[in-house]
Design an enzyme around this catalytic site. Sequence first.
Site, PDB file in Angstrom:
ATOM      1  N   HIS A 436      11.423 -14.760  -5.037  1.00 48.79           N
ATOM      2  CA  HIS A 436      11.313 -13.309  -5.241  1.00 48.79           C
ATOM      3  C   HIS A 436      12.632 -12.608  -4.887  1.00 48.79           C
ATOM      4  O   HIS A 436      12.703 -11.833  -3.924  1.00 48.79           O
ATOM      5  CB  HIS A 436      10.201 -12.711  -4.378  1.00 48.79           C
ATOM      6  CG  HIS A 436       8.831 -12.826  -4.953  1.00 48.79           C
ATOM      7  ND1 HIS A 436       7.702 -12.432  -4.264  1.00 48.79           N
ATOM      8  CD2 HIS A 436       8.383 -13.293  -6.140  1.00 48.79           C
ATOM      9  CE1 HIS A 436       6.630 -12.654  -4.995  1.00 48.79           C
ATOM     10  NE2 HIS A 436       7.020 -13.181  -6.146  1.00 48.79           N
ATOM     11  N   ALA A 614      12.589 -12.506   1.081  1.00 47.74           N
ATOM     12  CA  ALA A 614      11.702 -12.606   2.239  1.00 47.74           C
ATOM     13  C   ALA A 614      10.413 -13.334   1.883  1.00 47.74           C
ATOM     14  O   ALA A 614       9.515 -13.438   2.713  1.00 47.74           O
ATOM     15  CB  ALA A 614      11.381 -11.214   2.788  1.00 47.74           C
ATOM     16  N   HIS A 615      10.311 -13.812   0.635  1.00 49.76           N
ATOM     17  CA  HIS A 615       9.111 -14.526   0.182  1.00 49.76           C
ATOM     18  C   HIS A 615       9.527 -15.886  -0.365  1.00 49.76           C
ATOM     19  O   HIS A 615      10.288 -15.955  -1.331  1.00 49.76           O
ATOM     20  CB  HIS A 615       8.395 -13.749  -0.932  1.00 49.76           C
ATOM     21  CG  HIS A 615       8.017 -12.355  -0.568  1.00 49.76           C
ATOM     22  ND1 HIS A 615       7.827 -11.365  -1.510  1.00 49.76           N
ATOM     23  CD2 HIS A 615       7.792 -11.773   0.635  1.00 49.76           C
ATOM     24  CE1 HIS A 615       7.502 -10.237  -0.904  1.00 49.76           C
ATOM     25  NE2 HIS A 615       7.479 -10.454   0.397  1.00 49.76           N
ATOM     26  N   GLN A 616       9.031 -16.945   0.233  1.00 49.57           N
ATOM     27  CA  GLN A 616       9.341 -18.291  -0.245  1.00 49.57           C
ATOM     28  C   GLN A 616       8.043 -18.966  -0.684  1.00 49.57           C
ATOM     29  O   GLN A 616       7.062 -18.955   0.049  1.00 49.57           O
ATOM     30  CB  GLN A 616      10.018 -19.119   0.849  1.00 49.57           C
ATOM     31  CG  GLN A 616      11.309 -18.495   1.370  1.00 49.57           C
ATOM     32  CD  GLN A 616      11.105 -17.520   2.512  1.00 49.57           C
ATOM     33  OE1 GLN A 616      10.302 -17.759   3.405  1.00 49.57           O
ATOM     34  NE2 GLN A 616      11.825 -16.408   2.503  1.00 49.57           N
TER      35      GLN A 616
END
Length: 688
Positions: A436, A614-616
């Site tokens: 993201h 910040a999104h994996q």
Amino acid sequence: MSVDFSENQWRTIEALSDAYIPAIELLQVDSLLQDVTPELRSVVAQKTTRDNRGFRQNVSTALSQASESNTRLFKLVIAILSRRTLAVPITHSFKLLSEMSIDERTHFIMSLRDAKIAPLRSLYRALLDLSMIAFFYSDEKLLEGLGYKFDRANAARFAEQPFWEVPIEAAPKDQSTWRIETDVVVIGSGSTGGVIANRLAKEGFRVLILEKGDQIRPSDLGKSDLVTDSRIYELSNKMMSTDKSINIVAGSTVGGGAAINWSCSLRLPFAVRRQWAADGVPWATSTLFDDAQDYVWKKMGTTYDYGEHSFTNQLILDGSKKLGYPAAPTGQNTGAHIPNTVFQGYGYRYGEKGGVVNWLYEAVQNGAKVIDRCQVVRIRHNRGKASGVEAVVNDGTKLVVNAKRVVSCCGSLQTPILLKRSGFKNKKIGDGLKLHPVTCVYGDFDEVVNKESDTIMTSVCVEDDNLDGEFHGPRIEAIHHLLPLTLKFLPWYNGESYRKICARYKHLSALLILTRDKGAGKVIYNKNDPMTPTIEYTPSKFDLDALRKGALTGANLLYIQGARRIYMPHYSIPMFESDKPASERRLADADYQAWYANAETVDFEIFKVGTGSAHQMASCRMSNKGPQFAPVDERGRLYECPNVHVVDTSVFPSASGVNPMISCMSVAQVLGGFLVEELRKEENRARL
């Protein structure tokens, strides 16, 4: 790793930083900071690194927290630039940087910024980021002049509130090896670890949760965010991809991502659920997942009744309404409380945020045990069956856990390397990583728009979220206005303009552009550094174009709502400026259309535009199509070893496209149900 520099090397670092953020004439900020005292105006305008004792300490701290390879590379570059004969091929001057005028140093920085070779642009970006962090945090007066009050925010509000802590198991002092028997060992205490541990503990199973981070306590809150970063984020919030093209934020504390997220709660779009079902997760479109999302939503007290929106969140809603863009408020997992504190991203533990309290704390109350600062070395397994894990506790004690089931909830960066260092072979482990990618577009307003009591992320605009018919595209949200986040993506036209823009921190409305990535990367296991993920990811051209499209739409929102100045994240796009009242503005205005048309022609390229994540997700995908397609089946079981379960965002078949907290907790609720079924069957067989 040691970060000592010679005096000559320090002068090189300071010379560069003073060119990135040079002193400017006081008259240039007088009109920009009319609500600031003359003393503070002087600090904001004229403070330099050379008269700033805290600068060197901040540089040393930042480098000591970075990965060893990045620190080693930085030291090498500074050593080269500090030697006259070695620096010439890079600076094209026989002068050292410390001997150059400010104009000469600015010219050198621009040569890095505009270089055709990506590593030079990477150096430009790294020096800018380090200069910004080390300089602005080096002086309390400087932060006060900018209007940044992290240390004092909300102190009175929480002074009388109870602070909860998860009881932590202590290693026995008289044993070199600590042995524990349990039904299920859960590795990771974050969003999914808390959910599945809670479900298992409620069912009466013995649950042990192992967390490599430590627990944030009351004394840890209210300190500088630089200090707190080092405690609760992976690599002290200095993680990035191998090519340095994207900065990556991931939690590493008791509560994991649930402790540090910004409370934004969004359900997984049904279009994405259909894609997941087609990729081998049939329950993704079933009522089973509907029920899980409903349960998670209610369990966390998610609500839309949380008071007023911040300036930026309201801007998204009002601007979208004027322009006919689809936009809506987002849920917040804070119950009846206002989600408005800077502590939200730093282990917010006052019981107002449901991500941790309603899962992990309740799991402990139901009998689950937690050990923090505990690094799992490997999963023990033989002939397709796991028997537990081996770990090391922070004090050096070896921990051996015997368990019927092993559940990895380490997240998309840690789960793949845990599986690899445990000896699992599936070639799909680590593949398909989604991040993201994000950037920002900024509006400078006459009024103060960043207040410490603001809500963080309570609205979203989805005008461009389906650019290709497959729901890849950007969303527009508000960013948490912590100083380093707000300034992170600003364009650097030159040092003077950058300092003037930063001086307007309180007046900058920053719109976060987050895109569901079509491209993908990998998480690589490195035997020479087995506990640290190597992240190979470069934003694809499609995704960079999507960020540009989202930033332009964000600029429309800022313009129609009356921003006096608009800054895109690319330095080749000039600032737009207008003093026309918001009530008189139209997107068809000639001056705005001319600026917009020019901005459309500028390609977003790595390093020329700052990007972050910040999104994996999706690095250990689940599917019923078999191990040649994915390492995990649709019930969360590792194909190679079915009593090893993966229950975190790594099992997502693709990017969620929305803030993934509700999605990953709902997935954990479903997979937790499957695990309970299997454990019950084992119990029944044992009774026969």
